[in-house]
Write an enzyme that holds these catalytic residues in place. Structure first.
Site, PDB file in Angstrom:
ATOM      1  N   SER A 103     -45.789 -20.135  16.267  1.00  0.00           N
ATOM      2  CA  SER A 103     -45.834 -21.067  15.989  1.00  0.00           C
ATOM      3  C   SER A 103     -44.326 -22.012  16.128  1.00  0.00           C
ATOM      4  O   SER A 103     -44.331 -22.115  17.231  1.00  0.00           O
ATOM      5  CB  SER A 103     -47.182 -21.051  15.290  1.00  0.00           C
ATOM      6  OG  SER A 103     -47.842 -22.799  15.206  1.00  0.00           O
ATOM      7  N   ASP A 113     -56.180 -20.360  22.294  1.00  0.00           N
ATOM      8  CA  ASP A 113     -55.381 -20.940  21.540  1.00  0.00           C
ATOM      9  C   ASP A 113     -56.009 -22.505  20.983  1.00  0.00           C
ATOM     10  O   ASP A 113     -55.728 -22.940  22.091  1.00  0.00           O
ATOM     11  CB  ASP A 113     -53.934 -20.665  21.249  1.00  0.00           C
ATOM     12  CG  ASP A 113     -53.585 -20.766  19.860  1.00  0.00           C
ATOM     13  OD1 ASP A 113     -54.373 -22.469  19.189  1.00  0.00           O
ATOM     14  OD2 ASP A 113     -52.074 -20.388  19.919  1.00  0.00           O
ATOM     15  N   HIS A 148     -55.790 -18.916  17.691  1.00  0.00           N
ATOM     16  CA  HIS A 148     -54.097 -17.929  16.543  1.00  0.00           C
ATOM     17  C   HIS A 148     -53.754 -17.743  15.574  1.00  0.00           C
ATOM     18  O   HIS A 148     -53.618 -18.296  14.823  1.00  0.00           O
ATOM     19  CB  HIS A 148     -54.012 -20.555  16.360  1.00  0.00           C
ATOM     20  CG  HIS A 148     -52.363 -21.365  16.529  1.00  0.00           C
ATOM     21  ND1 HIS A 148     -51.412 -20.743  17.517  1.00  0.00           N
ATOM     22  CD2 HIS A 148     -51.724 -21.268  15.321  1.00  0.00           C
ATOM     23  CE1 HIS A 148     -50.480 -21.289  17.263  1.00  0.00           C
ATOM     24  NE2 HIS A 148     -50.457 -21.601  15.617  1.00  0.00           N
TER      25      HIS A 148
END
Length: 223
Positions: free
Chosen positions: A117, A171, A202
């Site tokens: 991320s 996601d 995610h």
């Protein structure tokens, strides 16, 4: 040099490679410790794992709440303003960690920058500007920050660095379209991007870990 605090996991014998892996927004360096064991890498790879903790800073997207973050996030679409100062500050801190690994005897071409991320964004940003060839760069569920500056700032030393990008098709935090746009931008600039997608949100899944293991062994650590 004031280094970021980090969790470190040493191999059984002397380290001859290193992976510096940056966590996501609001997490810390402990977040991916179990990955070391889940990858089931052979002992011969002798990797030192370094999981730095991002500084604590207010994050606009989360109502200004202070948390561990590599940079401030104003929004998560391609039109959102980016925290250029924060990105570059964190990149300098990551480069210091790379320099420390070199001081400890690991050559640059045996060092991988990786992240999940926001941490993956930092890995991509930093590695492609690094003035010495790295072993590789892996970005999980992430995107390329300051994409418009890369062509001018990319260092030739890492023009052919192996890039692993993985993303969940469901996601809701960092849409897969952002990952795809980053992939396309990198490929347009000539980077060798190994792009993978998985039916997940995610997060990280077992298939992704297996693919990352294969990439680490073939592209980066046992060549």
């Amino acid at each position: 040099m004031s280094l970021l605090p980090a969790v470190e996991i040493e191999p059984e014998g002397p380290a001859d490679a290193a992976v510096v892996l940056m966590h996501g927004l609001g997490a810390d360096g402990h977040d991916f410790e179990t990955l070391v064991f889940e990858l089931k890498l052979p002992p011969a790879s002798a990797i030192r794992w370094v999981f730095p903790h991002a500084p604590i800073r207010p994050v606009t997207l989360n109502g200004g709440m202070p948390m561990r973050a590599w940079f401030d996030i104003i929004g998560l679409d391609r039109r959102s303003e980016e925290d250029e100062a924060g990105i570059r500050e964190s990149a300098a801190s990551i480069r210091d960690l790379v320099a420390r690994e070199k001081e400890r005897g690991i050559p640059a071409d045996r060092i991988v920058l990786a992240g999940f991320s926001q941490g993956g964004a930092m890995a991509l940003h930093t590695a492609l500007r690094e003035p010495e060839r790295l072993a590789g760069v892996a970005g999980l569920s992430t995107y390329l920050p300051l994409a418009g500056t890369l062509e001018a700032e990319a260092h030739p030393a890492n023009a052919a660095v192996p890039v692993f990008q993985a993303h969940g098709t469901g996601d809701p935090i960092v849409p897969v379209s952002l990952g795809e746009a980053s992939r396309d931008r990198l490929r347009a600039l000539g980077y060798d991007v190994d792009w993978r997608t998985y039916p997940m949100p995610h997060s990280v899944c077992a298939e992704e870990i297996a693919d990352l293991r294969e990439w680490l062994l073939k592209a980066c650590l046992l060549y």
